[in-house]
Scaffold this active site. Structure first.
Site, PDB file in Angstrom:
ATOM      1  N   PHE A   1       0.811  -1.227   0.000  1.00 29.98           N
ATOM      2  CA  PHE A   1       0.000   0.000   0.000  1.00 29.98           C
ATOM      3  C   PHE A   1       0.840   1.271   0.000  1.00 29.98           C
ATOM      4  CE2 PHE A   1       0.990  -0.070   4.533  1.00 29.98           C
ATOM      5  CZ  PHE A   1       1.083   1.278   4.821  1.00 29.98           C
TER       6      PHE A   1
ATOM      7  N   LYS B   1      -1.392  -7.043  -9.221  1.00 27.53           N
ATOM      8  CA  LYS B   1      -2.322  -7.142  -8.078  1.00 27.53           C
ATOM      9  C   LYS B   1      -1.854  -6.096  -7.068  1.00 27.53           C
ATOM     10  CE  LYS B   1      -3.260  -8.325  -4.340  1.00 27.53           C
ATOM     11  NZ  LYS B   1      -3.663  -7.305  -3.315  1.00 27.53           N
TER      12      LYS B   1
ATOM     13  N   GLU C   1      -4.954  -3.668  -1.883  1.00 24.85           N
ATOM     14  CA  GLU C   1      -6.396  -3.421  -1.830  1.00 24.85           C
ATOM     15  C   GLU C   1      -6.714  -2.165  -1.020  1.00 24.85           C
ATOM     16  OE1 GLU C   1      -4.569  -5.670  -0.447  1.00 24.85           O
ATOM     17  OE2 GLU C   1      -5.497  -6.743   1.234  1.00 24.85           O
ATOM     18  N   ARG C   2      -5.696  -1.585  -0.340  1.00 30.25           N
ATOM     19  CA  ARG C   2      -5.989  -0.415   0.493  1.00 30.25           C
ATOM     20  C   ARG C   2      -6.018   0.875  -0.319  1.00 30.25           C
ATOM     21  NH1 ARG C   2      -1.782  -2.507   4.635  1.00 30.25           N
ATOM     22  NH2 ARG C   2      -2.791  -4.479   5.035  1.00 30.25           N
TER      23      ARG C   2
ATOM     24  N   SER D   1       5.450  -6.973   3.094  1.00 31.23           N
ATOM     25  CA  SER D   1       6.052  -7.295   4.387  1.00 31.23           C
ATOM     26  C   SER D   1       6.833  -8.614   4.305  1.00 31.23           C
ATOM     27  CB  SER D   1       4.944  -7.400   5.439  1.00 31.23           C
ATOM     28  OG  SER D   1       4.032  -8.402   5.044  1.00 31.23           O
TER      29      SER D   1
ATOM     30  N   CYS E   1       9.449   1.848   3.077  1.00 40.79           N
ATOM     31  CA  CYS E   1      10.345   0.719   3.349  1.00 40.79           C
ATOM     32  C   CYS E   1      11.764   1.196   3.577  1.00 40.79           C
ATOM     33  CB  CYS E   1      10.322  -0.250   2.187  1.00 40.79           C
ATOM     34  SG  CYS E   1      10.822   0.532   0.665  1.00 40.79           S
TER      35      CYS E   1
ATOM     36  N   GLU F   1       9.103  -4.275  12.718  1.00 39.72           N
ATOM     37  CA  GLU F   1       8.934  -3.143  11.816  1.00 39.72           C
ATOM     38  C   GLU F   1       7.616  -2.466  12.201  1.00 39.72           C
ATOM     39  OE1 GLU F   1       7.842  -3.998   7.719  1.00 39.72           O
ATOM     40  OE2 GLU F   1       9.027  -2.301   7.026  1.00 39.72           O
TER      41      GLU F   1
HETATM   42  P1  NAD Z   1       1.624  -6.639   2.895  1.00 40.91           P
HETATM   43  O1  NAD Z   1       2.687  -7.678   2.933  1.00 40.91           O
HETATM   44  O2  NAD Z   1       0.540  -6.689   3.903  1.00 40.91           O
HETATM   45  O3  NAD Z   1       0.891  -6.653   1.462  1.00 40.91           O
HETATM   46  C1  NAD Z   1       1.622  -6.669   0.257  1.00 40.91           C
HETATM   47  C2  NAD Z   1       0.774  -7.353  -0.808  1.00 40.91           C
HETATM   48  O4  NAD Z   1       0.564  -8.714  -0.425  1.00 40.91           O
HETATM   49  C3  NAD Z   1      -0.604  -6.734  -0.993  1.00 40.91           C
HETATM   50  O5  NAD Z   1      -0.912  -6.725  -2.367  1.00 40.91           O
HETATM   51  C4  NAD Z   1      -1.527  -7.657  -0.205  1.00 40.91           C
HETATM   52  O6  NAD Z   1      -2.821  -7.735  -0.753  1.00 40.91           O
HETATM   53  C5  NAD Z   1      -0.835  -9.001  -0.302  1.00 40.91           C
HETATM   54  N1  NAD Z   1      -1.005  -9.831   0.898  1.00 40.91           N
HETATM   55  C6  NAD Z   1      -1.132  -9.390   2.176  1.00 40.91           C
HETATM   56  N2  NAD Z   1      -1.241 -10.444   3.009  1.00 40.91           N
HETATM   57  C7  NAD Z   1      -1.163 -11.559   2.248  1.00 40.91           C
HETATM   58  C8  NAD Z   1      -1.203 -12.957   2.540  1.00 40.91           C
HETATM   59  N3  NAD Z   1      -1.323 -13.396   3.786  1.00 40.91           N
HETATM   60  N4  NAD Z   1      -1.089 -13.830   1.514  1.00 40.91           N
HETATM   61  C9  NAD Z   1      -0.943 -13.390   0.251  1.00 40.91           C
HETATM   62  N5  NAD Z   1      -0.910 -12.074  -0.083  1.00 40.91           N
HETATM   63  C10 NAD Z   1      -1.017 -11.165   0.908  1.00 40.91           C
HETATM   64  O7  NAD Z   1       2.368  -5.228   2.925  1.00 40.91           O
HETATM   65  P2  NAD Z   1       1.718  -3.784   3.080  1.00 40.91           P
HETATM   66  O8  NAD Z   1       1.237  -3.604   4.479  1.00 40.91           O
HETATM   67  O9  NAD Z   1       0.787  -3.508   1.969  1.00 40.91           O
HETATM   68  O10 NAD Z   1       3.015  -2.867   2.833  1.00 40.91           O
HETATM   69  C11 NAD Z   1       3.932  -2.540   3.828  1.00 40.91           C
HETATM   70  C12 NAD Z   1       5.097  -3.500   3.844  1.00 40.91           C
HETATM   71  O11 NAD Z   1       5.762  -3.498   2.582  1.00 40.91           O
HETATM   72  C13 NAD Z   1       6.154  -3.092   4.849  1.00 40.91           C
HETATM   73  O12 NAD Z   1       6.617  -4.247   5.481  1.00 40.91           O
HETATM   74  C14 NAD Z   1       7.241  -2.465   3.990  1.00 40.91           C
HETATM   75  O13 NAD Z   1       8.543  -2.487   4.543  1.00 40.91           O
HETATM   76  C15 NAD Z   1       7.157  -3.316   2.780  1.00 40.91           C
HETATM   77  N6  NAD Z   1       7.772  -2.663   1.636  1.00 40.91           N
HETATM   78  C16 NAD Z   1       8.992  -3.096   1.240  1.00 40.91           C
HETATM   79  C17 NAD Z   1       9.628  -2.478   0.183  1.00 40.91           C
HETATM   80  C18 NAD Z   1      10.985  -2.924  -0.268  1.00 40.91           C
HETATM   81  O14 NAD Z   1      11.455  -2.400  -1.246  1.00 40.91           O
HETATM   82  N7  NAD Z   1      11.626  -3.877   0.375  1.00 40.91           N
HETATM   83  C19 NAD Z   1       8.985  -1.421  -0.485  1.00 40.91           C
HETATM   84  C20 NAD Z   1       7.729  -1.013  -0.065  1.00 40.91           C
HETATM   85  C21 NAD Z   1       7.127  -1.652   1.011  1.00 40.91           C
END
Ligand code: NAD
Length: 496
Positions: free
Chosen positions: A149, A173, A176-177, A226, A281, A380
């Protein structure tokens, strides 16, 4: 209430399912739209459309692909303000920050415009008598991006412009937020002349993600999110035989040495910790104060963090907006609530951010004397909470950073070239800043972390992005002269 739809084969579509989820306006605390959640058959339709479009796009000339990319670049630039507004309304970040996000996404599009140069192979003349050898790279097929998100425009742009420039078709994909930016991007691709089916968007939750990870027609998956989900995506998609890059979470440290300019460091660190309400991130979430600088640094951080203007993202005067959802707000507040009980002192308390209304606001928070065992350090938090840890030497600081399971970015603030050089060589993160708090590389370098911040071995965009979305082929060719000798040797071929 508005309903946000998928984009499949060049058109918006409601899909087959009836499930949907809320899209909040974090500044007001109100639900502003519903987003449809894809079912397995919606994902199947998107992948099928991409597979159908792939052969024609793969065979499009480099000149044609570059023309579409240049047109797309122009359209994104023209719609930058609209994109920034959409991002601010759904994510909550302030407009100036959202504009910066669009600009950084645009830079990857500009990088991808150079695809004819980027895909140039190489050629060795006369590797053996009368034999030449050359390599070139070909696209993979249908590839997918699953994104978080916190950068609803930029992070998808790390993926689809590069993948599409290389001749792949793409299924996104998004989170969704904050799903709306991706739909505008889909329309801009269509306006730029990209054939239907080359870029598709499916919204949703784990159902959509799993359907992508398992889909037999999908060649590769790029994921950013994450760490637990990145680990899961990498394992499941790899087991299904796909190429995977899965970027995870982070705990980015900034080490401040006693010889640093404390006021400069504090100014930089506050912006890096509290910009986008800490939901980056590459946000700095842990400051490691070395030796005698600690007291002065903490005081400067408290003063500057206390002056950050918190307010709605659409208000041009705001420097920091709300966090993304009510759940995120509760989770972040929990870390502040628990910090004092785990030995930290709350130097600046953001729990009572004075913003009227029901928005998901938290003020900048500074915790001092945080221990490596504290939850606020180990997890985090992904919110506007900056932890200060105190150590005595640079060696101790490096050991602390390297003991952390995450390895996205780390920064050092110092006036010593020698210390900076040691730090950049010894620290176990993928990106390093020297007096630069958020060392996000430009689009023509590659972005990625180490350890639990990346599963898979390829970083995104830049040269590694091109490699990820293509595979190499090497040709050995001989054009024998008809009147020459025709004998072949039966031993293993060696150069003659
Ligand atoms: P998230 O992991 O909750 O979601 C990421 C994606 O995965 C979304 O599209 C979500 O719909 C999907 N998803 C969520 N839970 C899932 C599950 N159990 N099974 C399958 N798919 C699932 O992350 P977020 O809260 O949207 O974003 C924040 C996180 O992203 C933080 O941890 C941040 O550090 C990380 N991030 C990392 C980078 C990087 O370059 N390393 C860049 C941006 C964000």
């Amino acid at each position: 209430m508005k309903t946000i739809e998928h984009w499949i084969d060049g058109a918006a579509t409601a899909g087959v399912g009836s499930r949907s989820g809320p899209v909040w306006n974090p500044a007001t605390g109100r639900e502003q739209a519903r987003v449809r959640y894809a079912e397995v058959s919606d994902v199947d339709n998107a992948v099928s459309a991409a597979a159908k479009a792939y052969p024609q796009w793969r065979d499009a000339s480099l000149a044609h692909r570059a023309t579409v990319l240049f047109a797309f670049r122009q359209l994104v630039a023209q719609h930058a303000e609209q994109l920034a507004g959409i991002i601010s309304d759904e994510h909550g970040k302030v407009l100036s920050d959202a504009r910066g996000e669009v600009q950084r996404g645009l830079e990857v599009v500009e990088f991808a415009c150079g695809v004819p140069q980027l895909l140039k192979g190489d050629y060795s003349d006369q590797v053996s008598t009368g034999v030449d050898s050359y390599t070139f790279r070909q696209p993979l097929g249908v590839v997918a991006g699953i994104t978080p998100f916190n950068f609803p425009m930029m992070v998808p742009c790390w993926m689809h412009p590069v993948a599409i420039a290389c001749g792949n078709s793409f299924v996104l994909k998004p989170s969704e937020r904050d799903p709306s930016a991706s739909l505008l991007v889909a329309r801009l691709w269509a306006q730029a002349g990209l054939p239907d089916g080359v870029f598709n968007v499916v919204h949703g939750d784990r159902v959509a993600v799993d359907a992508l990870l398992d889909h037999p027609q999908l060649a590769a998956v790029s994921f950013v999110g994450s760490t637990p989900v990145a680990r899961y995506v990498h394992g499941r998609a790899s087991a299904a035989g796909k190429r995977v890059q899965a970027l995870g979470g982070a705990k980015n440290h900034a080490v401040v040495l006693p010889d640093a300019d404390v006021e400069f460091a504090a100014e930089q660190l506050c912006a890096a910790a509290f910009g986008s309400a800490g939901q980056r991130c590459m946000a700095v979430s842990a400051v490691v104060a070395v030796g005698s600088c600690a007291d002065g640094l903490v005081e400067a951080l408290r003063r500057r963090a206390g002056a950050v203007r918190v307010g709605p993202g659409r208000d041009e005067a705001s420097e920091m907006g709300p966090v993304v959802t009510p759940r995120a707000r509760q989770r972040i507040l929990g870390y502040i609530d628990g910090a004092a009980g785990q030995g930290a002192s709350v130097v600046l308390d953001g729990r009572q951010a004075a913003v009227p209304g029901d928005g998901f606001f938290i003020g900048p928070t500074v915790l001092d004397h945080v221990t490596p065992q504290a939850d606020a350090y180990r997890d985090e938090i992904f919110g506007p909470v900056l932890s200060v840890l105190r150590v005595s030497t640079l060696d101790e600081a490096v050991a602390l950073v390297n003991a952390n399971p995450y390895g996205n970015g780390a920064a050092i603030f110092t006036a010593s070239g020698e210390a900076a050089r040691r730090f950049q060589r010894e620290v176990t993160t993928g990106m390093v800043g020297v007096n630069v708090p958020i060392p996000v590389p430009m689009a023509y370098h590659s972005f990625g972390g180490w350890k639990d911040s990346l599963f898979g071995d390829t970083h995104v965009h830049g040269p590694e992005g091109i490699r990820f979305y293509t595979r190499a082929k090497v040709v050995s060719a001989r054009w024998p002269q008809r009147e020459g000798p025709v004998s072949a040797s039966y031993h293993f071929p060696t150069a003659t």
